[in-house]
Enzyme design. Structure first.
Site, short mmCIF file in Angstrom:
data_model
loop_
_atom_site.label_atom_id
_atom_site.label_comp_id
_atom_site.label_asym_id
_atom_site.label_seq_id
_atom_site.Cartn_x
_atom_site.Cartn_y
_atom_site.Cartn_z
N GLY A 1 0.35 -87.55 -31.23
CA GLY A 1 0.02 -85.99 -31.25
C GLY A 1 0.27 -85.55 -29.81
O GLY A 1 0.83 -86.17 -28.94
N ASP B 1 -6.42 -101.69 -29.86
CA ASP B 1 -5.07 -101.26 -29.06
C ASP B 1 -5.62 -101.07 -27.78
O ASP B 1 -5.12 -100.02 -27.23
CB ASP B 1 -4.81 -99.99 -29.76
N GLY C 1 2.17 -87.67 -27.08
CA GLY C 1 2.18 -89.19 -27.35
C GLY C 1 2.45 -89.31 -28.69
O GLY C 1 3.46 -88.39 -29.27
N LYS D 1 -6.78 -82.93 -28.66
CA LYS D 1 -5.63 -83.65 -29.17
C LYS D 1 -5.41 -83.29 -30.51
O LYS D 1 -6.12 -83.23 -31.57
CB LYS D 1 -6.18 -84.99 -29.31
N GLY E 1 0.51 -83.00 -22.49
CA GLY E 1 1.50 -83.99 -22.57
C GLY E 1 1.36 -84.35 -23.95
O GLY E 1 0.75 -83.72 -25.07
#
Length: 353
Positions: free
Chosen positions: A64, A176, A61, A81, A59
């Site tokens: 990255g 976050d 983001g 990642k 997937g």
């Protein structure tokens, strides 16, 4: 001659599976970039750092791409990642990515994703090799189910609090926390095992409780889960994470965060100027003690929240048996009245998230 299809069928988001319109570049729900059909990924089949074979793509983001990988000698399955090309040329992004690797590696907690390695690809991009998880993120669960059973939401809260205990103990504030960074993994056949992701915005806390002086992370984060002090651009400490956890808990129980709005600035202003609604007003079966816990977490003043994640975890495990009124630094019994709006210096920066 056959006519081209003028109304192509919508395709699902690679992350949350929400249907995307043909013209969409990003998922409007989770922000994941759309992967175009026919795009060849040149990393698949290569070896990163002479150690990790890139097997397939999991997937994307904002910062990255996540791949499934395997250590070429140990045969350990990993998640890789890889930072986007443009961010690998940005000094702030490189430092944030480096901090994600080093800060997570320093924290010994089973609820924080394990980092195995950190390095650069042959073309200069940065990568992290992490433990490969089976399961789904909390935002995917909430997008599908709307809200969680009270016992399940409480279990997630306890596990996130336990992760924060060790992170805060070594001086890091996540900054976050949001459902996308809470992963519900399957472990030993049991689901709902929390893994906290993405310490890229972690901020080393100086002695004395203030955040280290750096601009890292000011343009990142989801405004729906930001503390009032983050919204104003003020210094933050561990209690900002507790506020964000309160926002996540509120959404798990009621189906949406305490503050939403059409514009980023509007949401940040509400965090600063409006008292959060009570969870019990939107879901009457929420236990009164848990409603009080959320009100404490969502207090505007950091001193009115729980003083530590340790104290929060103790109260949650006790199911209301531990007195809540003595768990704030100020000693007050609960959140006070609505504060003035104050400075919104941080709003402009956050609006670029």
């Amino acid at each position: 001659m056959p006519q081209p299809n003028m109304n192509p069928a919508p395709v699902p988001c690679a992350s949350c599976r929400r249907e995307l319109s043909p013209a969409a570049l990003f998922c409007p729900s989770c922000g994941t970039p759309r992967v175009r059909d026919g795009v060849v990924d040149e990393l698949i089949g290569t070896v990163l750092g002479e150690r990790f074979l890139v097997v397939d793509r999991l997937g994307d983001g904002k910062s990255g791409t996540i791949y499934r990988g395997e250590h070429v000698t140990l045969r350990r399955k990993v998640a890789l990642k890889v930072l986007h090309h443009e961010l690998s040329r940005d000094d702030l992004a490189i430092e944030r990515f480096r901090r994600e690797a080093t800060s997570v590696a320093e924290i010994d907690n089973e609820h924080i994703v394990e980092i195995h390695d950190f390095g650069r690809t042959s073309d200069g991009r940065l990568y992290l090799a992490m433990e490969l998880l089976e399961g789904e993120t909390l935002d995917t669960v909430l997008a599908r189910d709307g809200k969680l059973a009270i016992d399940r939401a409480l279990d997630v809260m306890i596990q996130v609090a336990e992760a924060l205990v060790d992170a805060h103990a070594v001086g890091f504030v996540h900054r976050d926390l949001r459902p996308r960074n809470v992963y519900l993994a399957v472990r030993r056949g049991k689901a709902n095992f929390v893994k906290l992701l993405d310490f890229g915005l972690a901020k080393l806390v100086e002695q004395g409780g203030g955040a280290a002086s750096t601009s890292l992370g000011m343009t990142f984060g989801d405004p729906r889960y930001m503390s009032p002090e983050q919204a104003k651009g003020d210094p933050t400490d561990r209690r900002a994470d507790l506020y964000s956890l309160g926002c996540i808990a509120f959404e798990m129980l009621t189906g949406e965060p305490p503050f939403v709005g059409g514009r980023v600035f509007d949401v940040l202003t509400r965090h600063v100027s409006e008292l959060a609604p009570r969870a019990i007003s939107r879901r009457p079966d929420v236990p009164a003690w848990l409603d009080t816990v959320l009100a404490r977490l969502l207090a505007k003043a950091p001193d009115d929240r729980f003083v530590t994640a340790t104290k929060l975890a103790e109260v949650l495990r006790g199911g209301g048996a531990v007195p809540i009124e003595d768990t704030s630094a100020s000693g007050r019994r609960g959140p006070t009245g609505t504060p003035a709006v104050g400075s919104m210096a941080g709003a402009g920066a956050a609006a670029t998230a």
